[in-house]
Enzyme design. Structure first.
Site, PDB file in Angstrom:
ATOM      1  N   HIS A 187       0.882  -1.163   0.000  1.00  0.00           N
ATOM      2  CA  HIS A 187       0.000   0.000   0.000  1.00  0.00           C
ATOM      3  C   HIS A 187       0.925   1.220   0.000  1.00  0.00           C
ATOM      4  O   HIS A 187       1.610   1.477   0.995  1.00  0.00           O
ATOM      5  CB  HIS A 187      -0.878   0.038   1.248  1.00  0.00           C
ATOM      6  CG  HIS A 187      -1.867  -1.074   1.340  1.00  0.00           C
ATOM      7  ND1 HIS A 187      -3.233  -0.869   1.262  1.00  0.00           N
ATOM      8  CD2 HIS A 187      -1.701  -2.410   1.538  1.00  0.00           C
ATOM      9  CE1 HIS A 187      -3.866  -2.029   1.400  1.00  0.00           C
ATOM     10  NE2 HIS A 187      -2.951  -2.976   1.562  1.00  0.00           N
TER      11      HIS A 187
ATOM     12  N   HIS B 206     -10.297  -5.852  -4.772  1.00  0.00           N
ATOM     13  CA  HIS B 206     -10.373  -5.739  -3.314  1.00  0.00           C
ATOM     14  C   HIS B 206     -11.826  -5.699  -2.881  1.00  0.00           C
ATOM     15  O   HIS B 206     -12.637  -4.993  -3.474  1.00  0.00           O
ATOM     16  CB  HIS B 206      -9.642  -4.484  -2.836  1.00  0.00           C
ATOM     17  CG  HIS B 206      -9.337  -4.498  -1.371  1.00  0.00           C
ATOM     18  ND1 HIS B 206     -10.316  -4.375  -0.404  1.00  0.00           N
ATOM     19  CD2 HIS B 206      -8.165  -4.641  -0.702  1.00  0.00           C
ATOM     20  CE1 HIS B 206      -9.759  -4.425   0.795  1.00  0.00           C
ATOM     21  NE2 HIS B 206      -8.453  -4.596   0.641  1.00  0.00           N
TER      22      HIS B 206
ATOM     23  N   HIS C 229      -8.083  -9.685  -3.133  1.00  0.00           N
ATOM     24  CA  HIS C 229      -8.478  -9.746  -1.722  1.00  0.00           C
ATOM     25  C   HIS C 229      -9.955 -10.094  -1.759  1.00  0.00           C
ATOM     26  O   HIS C 229     -10.776  -9.278  -2.157  1.00  0.00           O
ATOM     27  CB  HIS C 229      -8.214  -8.376  -1.076  1.00  0.00           C
ATOM     28  CG  HIS C 229      -8.757  -8.196   0.301  1.00  0.00           C
ATOM     29  ND1 HIS C 229      -8.037  -7.579   1.300  1.00  0.00           N
ATOM     30  CD2 HIS C 229      -9.946  -8.514   0.869  1.00  0.00           C
ATOM     31  CE1 HIS C 229      -8.749  -7.516   2.408  1.00  0.00           C
ATOM     32  NE2 HIS C 229      -9.918  -8.081   2.161  1.00  0.00           N
TER      33      HIS C 229
ATOM     34  N   HIS D 215      -2.781 -12.510   1.161  1.00  0.00           N
ATOM     35  CA  HIS D 215      -3.047 -13.015   2.528  1.00  0.00           C
ATOM     36  C   HIS D 215      -4.051 -14.175   2.517  1.00  0.00           C
ATOM     37  O   HIS D 215      -5.172 -14.070   2.987  1.00  0.00           O
ATOM     38  CB  HIS D 215      -3.502 -11.916   3.483  1.00  0.00           C
ATOM     39  CG  HIS D 215      -4.349 -10.836   2.890  1.00  0.00           C
ATOM     40  ND1 HIS D 215      -5.568 -11.086   2.326  1.00  0.00           N
ATOM     41  CD2 HIS D 215      -4.137  -9.505   2.778  1.00  0.00           C
ATOM     42  CE1 HIS D 215      -6.077  -9.943   1.899  1.00  0.00           C
ATOM     43  NE2 HIS D 215      -5.221  -8.972   2.164  1.00  0.00           N
TER      44      HIS D 215
ATOM     45  N   HIS E   3      -9.290  -0.793   7.840  1.00  0.00           N
ATOM     46  CA  HIS E   3     -10.466  -0.931   6.978  1.00  0.00           C
ATOM     47  C   HIS E   3     -11.592   0.014   7.365  1.00  0.00           C
ATOM     48  O   HIS E   3     -12.748  -0.230   7.047  1.00  0.00           O
ATOM     49  CB  HIS E   3     -10.925  -2.394   6.933  1.00  0.00           C
ATOM     50  CG  HIS E   3      -9.977  -3.255   6.163  1.00  0.00           C
ATOM     51  ND1 HIS E   3      -9.942  -3.262   4.790  1.00  0.00           N
ATOM     52  CD2 HIS E   3      -8.976  -4.071   6.568  1.00  0.00           C
ATOM     53  CE1 HIS E   3      -8.977  -4.071   4.384  1.00  0.00           C
ATOM     54  NE2 HIS E   3      -8.375  -4.567   5.446  1.00  0.00           N
TER      55      HIS E   3
END
Length: 568
Positions: A137, A220, A247, A273, A321
């Site tokens: 990021h 995402h 994601h 992840h 988030h």
């Protein structure tokens, strides 16, 4: 006349040789030198009274016929082997791995040293390829300083700075932002590549980002990772030979993990992840490790599983988030992602090669300067808890070391189509090299070479009479200054963007290199990390079973490569 040296005396003078073992930092990991490319009695070493002098180890050959730089007597640790060798650098690239010296008077010389050659003493040092972090990021540019000083020389991800979208998602959205970030990349001594926003159900908004310079697209869940968006994004990627990172949908709103896999339609994709604490179908995103088209990675806050892992994740997730702990639904969302059982299984899946890569998730539930540390901490924990791997014996952990080093070097390079330039120590590749003292391996590099020139090194007081007096800390070197910066680092772009002439249009100084082969790479290509188990996650207990075996381990209470090395 032959002079015989003891192994200890030889290692002290020229570094370890075949059969010698080296402990990595303060871990329980031992590597053993498999082959020595230098010749006993013909080794080259620089210094007063040493070999690399005119008419001795240094030849009369002109600059065109000798190396620009030679790293002497280094131990190379790479996915392909653990060897002792001299490393030649020419025009910013690795030219050869072999035996350096003067071919006029020495036998077996494959690397010529001349008056045009600089020497870096590699005796007693380990050399690895520069690390590649594929989950960045781009929240703050200062991340680059931290990453480079840790041994990472390539960063891939997305963002525009500390915008709310970037704090949560690795996307550089749209052509305008892409142009600005590519221009910003010119100011940093590191290889960079940017991902566009992949969440769209029609091709045009995605194609224009690839044409603007994106090397891939990021799907995402915070932007809506629906089956329609997944399908469209992968279609565009197939048409443009770029990678897609994903994601997945933690809340399972648009479907469960099976629906996401169905939307892949067998096409290659990089799952971020993949355990799920960083985000993804709860609780069973780990299932995708068994898919041939899925290239799975971890992010480092769950690496390795420790007694503190669970406690730190909740607050971390709420911030990253944009969640509110006073809202019950937000709290439930956060808690659904943090499962001790799947985090414990993640350790073992890395050790067995089912999880192929490791990255940071920088400032967005990850630590940009700890990719390499946490990779080797995981390897140590697994050796202590699980013993030797099948490919290793009682003397060394060579196979385990090759498996783990591949997770942050060659496999990310293969995944994102940059392995023709970086990711390993092989002739022809860009000379991004990290030199380590064994006692500080994985923790604090001694020197980072970028494109054949020293970029960062541990350096003492600049006003001292010698380089070593305190305070010794990382300082930028000449590769980070002036025109050298643009000539020692790369910016990766799409072939579409390169063909469109974005370099001239944007006024870019760095060398632009197109990604390639992103759509043909599969799990089978993940070096030492290609296992495709059938994984089942119990929806009630979260127990993880792979090919019929329950995967569980205890959290670590103490780790190496930690407080022994850091004051703060």
């Amino acid at each position: 006349m032959t002079l015989r040296l003891s192994r200890r005396a030889y290692a002290e003078m020229y570094g370890p040789t075949t059969g010698d073992r080296i402990r990595l930092a303060d871990t329980e990991l031992l590597i053993e030198v498999e082959r020595d490319h230098t010749l006993y009695g013909e080794e080259v070493k620089f210094g007063g009274g040493k070999v690399i002098r005119d008419g001795m180890g240094q030849s009369q050959l002109p600059a065109a016929d000798v190396a620009d730089t030679v790293i002497t007597n280094a131990v190379i640790l790479d996915h392909w082997g653990i060897v002792k060798a001299d490393i030649a650098i020419k025009h910013g690239r690795i030219a050869a791995i072999g035996k350096a010296g003067n071919p006029d008077i020495q036998p077996g010389v494959t690397i010529a040293i001349g008056a045009a050659t600089e020497i870096i003493a590699g005796e007693g040092l380990i050399v690895t390829a520069g690390g590649i972090d594929t989950h960045i990021h781009f929240i703050s540019p200062q991340q680059i300083d931290e990453a480079l000083a840790s041994g990472v020389t390539t960063m891939i991800g997305g963002g525009t700075g500390p915008a709310t979208g970037t704090n949560a998602t690795t996307c550089t959205p749209g052509p305008w932002h892409m142009e600005r970030m590519l221009q910003a990349a010119d100011g940093w001594p590191i290889n960079l590549g940017f991902l566009g926003k992949g969440n769209a159900s029609r091709p045009q908004p995605l194609v224009e980002q690839i044409e603007a310079g994106a090397i891939g697209l990021k799907l995402h869940e915070d932007w809506g990772t629906t089956p329609a968006a997944i399908d469209n994004c992968l279609t565009v990627a197939d048409d443009t030979d770029t990678q897609v990172a994903i994601h997945t949908d933690t809340l399972n709103e648009a479907g469960f993990v099976e629906a996401t896999v169905a939307a892949f339609k067998g096409r290659t994709i990089h799952t971020y992840h993949t355990e799920g604490a960083g985000g993804g179908h709860a609780p069973d995103i780990l299932k995708v490790c068994g898919e041939a088209n899925v290239l799975p990675s971890s992010t480092n806050p769950t690496r390795p599983y420790t007694i503190n892992t669970l406690d730190e994740h909740l607050d971390m997730l709420m911030v990253c988030h944009h969640l509110d702990p006073s809202i019950a639904e937000d709290l439930a969302f956060a808690e659904s992602r943090i499962r001790r059982e799947t985090i414990a299984a993640e350790d073992i899946l890395h050790d067995l090669g089912a999880l192929s890569m490791l990255s940071s998730d920088s400032q967005a539930m990850g630590r940009v300067g700890e990719v390499i540390i946490r990779t080797w901490q995981t390897a140590h924990k697994m050796k202590v808890q699980r013993g030797a791997l099948a490919g290793d014996g009682a003397r060394n952990d060579n196979f385990r070391a090759k498996r783990y080093v591949a997770k942050y070097t060659i496999n990310p390079a293969l995944t994102h189509g940059i392995a023709h330039e970086v990711g390993s120590i092989e002739p022809g590749k860009w000379a991004d090299l990290v030199l380590w003292e064994p006692a500080f391996f994985g923790v604090k590099p001694a020197m980072i070479v970028k494109g054949g020139m020293i970029a960062v090194a541990q350096m003492g007081d600049p006003n001292a009479s010698i380089p070593t007096p305190q305070p010794v800390h990382y300082r930028e070197m000449f590769a980070t200054r002036g025109g050298a910066l643009a000539r020692t680092s790369l910016t990766f772009v799409s072939q579409l963007a390169l063909d469109a002439g974005i370099g001239a249009r944007y006024g870019l100084a760095k060398r632009l290199v197109p990604v390639r082969g992103c759509r043909t790479v599969t799990k089978r290509d993940m070096i030492h990390n290609a296992w495709q188990p059938a994984i089942r996650v119990d929806p009630e207990t979260y127990d993880v079973v792979a090919d019929g075996a329950l995967l569980t381990c205890e959290p670590a209470a103490v780790l190496p490569m930690a407080q022994r090395y850091f004051l703060f």
